[in-house]
Scaffold this motif. Structure first.
Motif, mmCIF file in Angstrom:
data_model
loop_
_atom_site.group_PDB
_atom_site.id
_atom_site.type_symbol
_atom_site.label_atom_id
_atom_site.label_comp_id
_atom_site.label_asym_id
_atom_site.label_seq_id
_atom_site.Cartn_x
_atom_site.Cartn_y
_atom_site.Cartn_z
ATOM 1 N N ALA A 121 0.845 -1.193 0.000
ATOM 2 C CA ALA A 121 0.000 0.000 0.000
ATOM 3 C C ALA A 121 0.885 1.250 0.000
ATOM 4 O O ALA A 121 1.895 1.303 0.673
ATOM 5 C CB ALA A 121 -0.903 -0.003 1.224
ATOM 6 N N VAL A 122 0.505 2.213 -0.804
ATOM 7 C CA VAL A 122 1.269 3.453 -0.930
ATOM 8 C C VAL A 122 0.458 4.575 -0.304
ATOM 9 O O VAL A 122 -0.745 4.699 -0.553
ATOM 10 C CB VAL A 122 1.552 3.753 -2.425
ATOM 11 N N SER A 123 1.141 5.399 0.475
ATOM 12 C CA SER A 123 0.450 6.511 1.122
ATOM 13 C C SER A 123 0.058 7.561 0.081
ATOM 14 O O SER A 123 0.671 7.647 -0.986
ATOM 15 C CB SER A 123 1.348 7.145 2.184
ATOM 16 N N PRO A 124 -0.961 8.374 0.389
ATOM 17 C CA PRO A 124 -1.366 9.434 -0.557
ATOM 18 C C PRO A 124 -0.226 10.408 -0.860
ATOM 19 O O PRO A 124 -0.076 10.869 -1.986
ATOM 20 C CB PRO A 124 -2.519 10.135 0.165
ATOM 21 N N THR A 125 0.606 10.700 0.126
ATOM 22 C CA THR A 125 1.732 11.615 -0.087
ATOM 23 C C THR A 125 2.716 11.022 -1.087
ATOM 24 O O THR A 125 3.184 11.711 -1.998
ATOM 25 C CB THR A 125 2.446 11.904 1.254
ATOM 26 N N THR A 126 3.013 9.740 -0.926
ATOM 27 C CA THR A 126 3.919 9.072 -1.860
ATOM 28 C C THR A 126 3.316 9.033 -3.249
ATOM 29 O O THR A 126 3.997 9.290 -4.245
ATOM 30 C CB THR A 126 4.224 7.646 -1.370
ATOM 31 N N ARG A 127 2.032 8.716 -3.331
ATOM 32 C CA ARG A 127 1.356 8.662 -4.630
ATOM 33 C C ARG A 127 1.418 10.022 -5.331
ATOM 34 O O ARG A 127 1.728 10.106 -6.520
ATOM 35 C CB ARG A 127 -0.094 8.229 -4.446
ATOM 36 N N ASN A 128 1.154 11.115 -4.598
ATOM 37 C CA ASN A 128 1.201 12.460 -5.187
ATOM 38 C C ASN A 128 2.618 12.809 -5.627
ATOM 39 O O ASN A 128 2.826 13.412 -6.689
ATOM 40 C CB ASN A 128 0.680 13.504 -4.197
#
Length: 149
Positions: A121-128
């Motif tokens: 799972a990737v955090s929203p911050t990492t995804r952005n």
């Protein structure tokens, strides 16, 4: 025209690498390691399953068995089973008189990696951050596409 001479030696299959090493003197450490591993499985078979999983035979030095354990708790439990180990070793022909138990500073057996079931799972911050990095890379590689926006 003469016929080809036949080779007087019979054709043999190539020697496997492990067989080649084991047949030479350089295979002695490997033979000893395999013997210790087999002896370890045999001796631990005489212990209760919970204790057998927490110890490992490290060496046999003449009349002396050396075992490694995971923690001081298992050290005490294996000490209580010392006579069982000596009897088991004697039953297979070893002239064992004593057992030394040492507590290991590292795991006794290598840890097996967990199976990989796809991306974590990737955090929203990492995804952005990844999205912005890919957009910046796209701008560098395709400067005409950034003008179209």
């Amino acid at each position: 025209m003469s016929e080809p001479k036949s080779d007087p030696r019979p054709a043999t299959a190539p020697v496997r690498a492990l067989d080649a090493v084991m047949s030479s003197r350089s295979g002695n450490p490997l033979r000893r390691a395999l013997w210790l591993d087999e002896l370890d499985r045999t001796l631990r078979g005489h212990l209760p399953p919970t204790l057998a999983g927490q110890c490992r035979l490290a060496n046999v030095d003449g009349e002396h068995l050396v075992f490694l354990v995971q923690s001081p708790l298992w050290h005490a439990r294996l000490r209580l089973a010392e006579n069982t180990l000596i009897d088991a070793a004697r039953s297979i022909g070893l002239k064992v008189t004593r057992v030394t138990i040492k507590t290991a500073s590292a795991p006794l057996r290598p840890q097996t990696p967990a199976p990989h079931n796809g991306p974590a799972a990737v955090s929203p911050t990492t995804r952005n951050g990844l999205r912005d990095a890919l957009a910046a890379l796209d701008d560098v590689l395709n400067p005409t596409s950034s003008k179209d926006r």
